[in-house]
Scaffold this active site. Structure first.
Site, mmCIF file in Angstrom:
data_model
loop_
_atom_site.group_PDB
_atom_site.id
_atom_site.type_symbol
_atom_site.label_atom_id
_atom_site.label_comp_id
_atom_site.label_asym_id
_atom_site.label_seq_id
_atom_site.Cartn_x
_atom_site.Cartn_y
_atom_site.Cartn_z
ATOM 1 N N CYS A 2 49.763 90.150 42.355
ATOM 2 C CA CYS A 2 50.058 91.504 41.891
ATOM 3 C C CYS A 2 50.404 91.517 40.410
ATOM 4 C CB CYS A 2 51.238 92.078 42.660
ATOM 5 S SG CYS A 2 51.025 92.026 44.427
ATOM 6 N N ARG A 27 44.300 88.286 37.434
ATOM 7 C CA ARG A 27 45.304 87.662 38.300
ATOM 8 C C ARG A 27 44.892 87.705 39.776
ATOM 9 N NH1 ARG A 27 50.607 87.722 35.760
ATOM 10 N NH2 ARG A 27 51.621 88.044 37.752
ATOM 11 N N TRP A 74 47.733 92.491 45.449
ATOM 12 C CA TRP A 74 47.060 91.417 46.195
ATOM 13 C C TRP A 74 47.737 91.407 47.552
ATOM 14 C CZ3 TRP A 74 48.186 86.597 48.413
ATOM 15 C CH2 TRP A 74 47.099 85.735 48.595
ATOM 16 N N ASN A 100 56.197 93.518 42.421
ATOM 17 C CA ASN A 100 55.466 92.248 42.470
ATOM 18 C C ASN A 100 56.383 91.223 43.116
ATOM 19 O OD1 ASN A 100 53.932 90.023 41.993
ATOM 20 N ND2 ASN A 100 53.960 90.155 39.761
ATOM 21 N N GLY A 101 55.928 90.569 44.188
ATOM 22 C CA GLY A 101 56.769 89.576 44.878
ATOM 23 C C GLY A 101 56.779 89.866 46.364
ATOM 24 N N GLU A 485 38.600 67.794 42.551
ATOM 25 C CA GLU A 485 38.593 68.946 41.636
ATOM 26 C C GLU A 485 37.182 69.552 41.568
ATOM 27 O OE1 GLU A 485 40.587 70.876 40.377
ATOM 28 O OE2 GLU A 485 39.608 71.784 38.661
ATOM 29 N N LYS A 489 36.365 73.408 42.547
ATOM 30 C CA LYS A 489 35.669 74.361 41.670
ATOM 31 C C LYS A 489 34.470 74.946 42.391
ATOM 32 C CE LYS A 489 38.049 74.908 39.340
ATOM 33 N NZ LYS A 489 39.302 74.320 39.004
ATOM 34 N N GLU A 492 35.530 77.382 45.317
ATOM 35 C CA GLU A 492 36.212 78.649 45.016
ATOM 36 C C GLU A 492 35.319 79.683 44.343
ATOM 37 O OE1 GLU A 492 39.845 78.053 42.797
ATOM 38 O OE2 GLU A 492 38.893 76.708 41.388
ATOM 39 N N HIS A 508 34.007 56.132 56.684
ATOM 40 C CA HIS A 508 34.990 56.328 57.758
ATOM 41 C C HIS A 508 34.895 57.726 58.372
ATOM 42 C CE1 HIS A 508 36.814 52.491 56.821
ATOM 43 N NE2 HIS A 508 36.874 52.834 55.548
ATOM 44 N N LYS A 607 45.066 84.416 40.428
ATOM 45 C CA LYS A 607 45.243 83.471 39.328
ATOM 46 C C LYS A 607 46.627 82.852 39.357
ATOM 47 C CE LYS A 607 44.153 81.340 35.555
ATOM 48 N NZ LYS A 607 43.378 80.120 35.788
HETATM 49 C C1 F6R Z 1 41.941 76.399 41.008
HETATM 50 C C2 F6R Z 1 43.190 77.012 40.591
HETATM 51 C C3 F6R Z 1 44.361 76.903 41.492
HETATM 52 C C4 F6R Z 1 45.628 76.632 40.682
HETATM 53 C C5 F6R Z 1 46.865 76.625 41.590
HETATM 54 C C6 F6R Z 1 48.127 76.272 40.815
HETATM 55 O O1 F6R Z 1 40.921 76.597 40.078
HETATM 56 O O2 F6R Z 1 43.274 77.603 39.552
HETATM 57 O O3 F6R Z 1 44.167 75.920 42.454
HETATM 58 O O4 F6R Z 1 45.481 75.393 40.043
HETATM 59 O O5 F6R Z 1 47.018 77.884 42.165
HETATM 60 O O6 F6R Z 1 48.353 77.175 39.781
HETATM 61 P P1 F6R Z 1 49.281 76.816 38.573
HETATM 62 O O7 F6R Z 1 48.654 75.697 37.820
HETATM 63 O O8 F6R Z 1 49.365 78.081 37.780
HETATM 64 O O9 F6R Z 1 50.608 76.397 39.132
#
Ligand code: F6R
Length: 612
Positions: A2, A27, A74, A100-101, A485, A489, A492, A508, A607
């Site tokens: 949010c 976000r 959100w 927000n929260g 990673e 990527k 997502e 395995h 985000k």
């Molecule tokens: C993936 C991504 C998320 C963040 C995770 C932690 O591309 O962006 O997996 O890495 O939500 O977020 P931060 O780094 O802001 O604590």
């Protein structure tokens, strides 16, 4: 997650708030709304879907007000819908709020308020705040500050709440606990937002509202009170943000822009931290806690998602360079496994946003047991940077793309610097080795540029992934987290099921998945695991699996076997994640693009994940 925007001044606040909400779209959200005061009444427009739908509606109805509060939601409690979108208005229409929260005790509060006849319209936890505040206000003779003190004390959970009152149309109020809220100070106008992106266009003079504080805001003035209702003063900070950072600058997507920024952002994260003659690392942010850092018996890396992968890389690096026991944990699991934490453990809390609720809770747990916390954050002034004992900013600049790219390589860079600094202090590396690592680190940005030039070739490879449903990402040693990673990527932003695995684990279990329809991306650079990875490639090919290999330049052996090879320059084994991750980012980006995915707004993702 949010986002909140508030405005009070002489312009049309509704326009400014809606523009601010557009800045906060990155976000992650599913509905949006705005409230203002016109004709002596609180008016609200809220819509399920994109902010653009909201913008169109407020334009159609010619909604105008000198004061406005807005929200991108959100969904947590209740599905995305017009009704569940914020702002929420109180029973008698006296106050409207955006939140927000999460309000953890909302159910018991809701039941009590319902017994008193308050009618709830939405399924949200947030609506309870509006009804509660109206009720408390009535019992406080309309004294909003006194009422907010009571509301703040009654609510359990995390919140930033911004409030409009029909009885005080020239004021906005706010309370905050655990969720960020920034006051932007203008001339004859003031602003509120969840982060700096809606503010930078108007002002760089900001105040980060603290937990437990109450804010009263008018167009020309503001007062901040502590939880005992004593007025307090805050120094203003300068918002470290430029408009160019929050615009696409000619790139098709923020993610692509941020991938391409990495030669600069990696350099920015080491700027001033490596001596000109490469002989030492200097980290200004750890002056007071340096002995605790160097002498810790154990290093623990806590983070989520991509930042967790940076922590995984760090474990390999710290163990090898500093010869100290290291652990890495997903922050959301840490507290719940009742971890053994010793006083004096050094904890690295890694977070782009610095607002990730899971990481904040893990820090609280570690602090409670006497650990020293070193925050590695990108967002200046963020909660994690403030609750850490010391730390270092990554200086990657604002990251708007939901899929983290440049923040990850900046985190890696800063973690390498920490490892070298500690190794330097412990004497686990010789001065010549330190110099060698510093020089190689310094060369990385140019090597990243070289890899970015492979983008057209990677686009061609992506076309072969357009219609696949599932894929594997494999790596060994320090490349294992990079495989994870790469898979993260890919899943997502393309929604392809992508599994990251340690290459040695393939036999395995995951080898069962391999056939001509499940391609494997494998990191096969010339490091100490090269021959074993080569065997893994042969095992995949023997089962008709397609192989996309990340190799070093001129590797003709793998070229002869793999279906596609992406050739990257060489660096030392431990630094190579800074290079191998780049083609994987581009592969995910191009694949998402050929599949027609909404790259900067991937479904369901936020985000900044501010709820546990
Ligand atoms: C993936 C991504 C998320 C963040 C995770 C932690 O591309 O962006 O997996 O890495 O939500 O977020 P931060 O780094 O802001 O604590």
């Amino acid at each position: 997650m949010c986002g909140i925007v508030g405005y009070i001044g002489d312009k049309n606040g509704i326009d400014i708030v809606v523009k601010g909400l557009q800045r906060l779209e990155y976000r992650g959200y599913d509905s949006a709304g705005v409230a203002g005061i016109s004709a002596g009444k609180i008016q609200i427009v809220k819509k399920n879907g994109r902010v653009d739908v909201l913008r169109q509606t407020v334009e159609d109805v010619k909604f105008s007000s000198h004061v406005g509060i807005g929200h991108t939601r959100w969904a947590t409690h209740g599905e995305p819908s017009d009704i569940n979108a914020h702002p929420h208005i109180s029973h008698k229409g006296k106050v409207a709020i955006v939140h927000n929260g999460i309000i953890e005790n909302y159910l018991s509060l809701k039941k009590e308020l319902q017994k008193k006849g308050k009618v709830f319209l939405s399924e949200t936890d947030s609506e309870v705040i509006a009804h509660l505040l109206e009720e408390v206000l009535e019992n406080s003779a309309g004294d909003m500050i006194a009422a907010l003190q009571i509301v703040q004390r009654t609510l359990v959970g995390a919140f930033a709440v911004v409030i409009l009152s029909v009885d005080e149309p020239n004021l906005i109020y706010a309370i905050k606990k655990g969720t960020p809220l920034v006051l932007g100070i203008g001339k004859g106008e003031n602003f509120l937002a969840s982060d700096g992106t809606p503010l930078v266009q108007y002002t760089k003079s900001v105040i980060y509202i603290g937990d437990g504080e109450i804010l009263r805001l008018s167009a020309n003035d503001f007062q901040i009170y502590n939880s005992d209702i004593q007025e307090i003063s805050h120094a203003t900070s300068v918002l470290e943000m430029e408009m160019s950072m929050i615009e696409k600058d000619g790139y098709a997507h923020f993610m692509l822009k941020e991938i391409y920024e990495q030669p600069k952002t990696i350099l920015d994260s080491m700027r001033g931290r490596i001596a000109a003659d490469m002989s030492e690392v200097k980290l200004g942010g750890i002056n007071n806690y340096a002995p605790q850092l160097y002498n810790a018996n154990r290093y623990l890396f806590l983070a989520c998602g991509t930042s967790y992968h940076a922590g995984m890389v760090a474990r390999y690096v710290f163990e090898q360079l500093c010869r100290v026991s290291c652990e890495v944990d997903v922050a959301s699991e840490f507290r719940y496994r009742k971890p053994v934490i010793h006083a004096g453990d050094a904890i690295f809390a890694i977070s782009q946003s610095g607002e990730t609720a899971d990481t904040i809770v893990a820090i609280e747990e570690a602090k409670h047991h006497g650990a020293n916390i070193f925050g590695i954050c990108n967002v200046v002034g963020s909660t994690i940077s403030r609750v850490s004992h010391e730390g270092a900013y990554t200086h990657a600049g604002v990251e708007i793309g939901v899929a983290s790219t440049k923040a990850f390589t900046a985190q890696l860079t800063v973690l390498y610097l920490f490892a070298l600094k500690i190794a330097q202090s412990k004497g686990t590396l010789t001065p010549a080795q330190i110099k060698q690592y510093c020089s190689e680190l310094h060369a990385i940005p140019d090597q990243v540029s070289e890899i970015l030039a492979l983008s057209p070739q990677i686009l061609e490879i992506s076309k072969s992934l357009k219609d696949i449903h599932s894929m594997l990402f494999l790596g060994r040693g320090v490349q294992f987290p990079i495989a994870l990673e790469g898979a993260l990527k890919m899943k997502e932003i393309t929604y392809i099921h992508a599994e990251g695995y340690a290459a040695g684990e393939m036999k395995h279990g995951p080898i069962a998945l391999i056939d001509e329809f499940v391609p494997t991306v494998i990191i096969a650079i010339k490091d100490s695991n090269y021959l074993k990875v080569l065997s893994n490639i042969k095992e995949i090919k023997a089962r008709k699996g397609k192989v996309i290999a990340i190799v070093n330049k001129g590797d003709d052996d793998i070229k002869g076997i793999a279906d596609f090879c992406i050739e990257i320059p060489e660096t030392s084994e431990l630094l190579a994640p800074l290079l191998t991750t780049i083609p994987l980012q581009l592969l995910a980006y191009h694949t998402a693009n050929v599949r027609g995915c909404d790259i900067d707004k991937p479904r369901n993702l936020a985000k900044s994940v501010t709820v546990e």
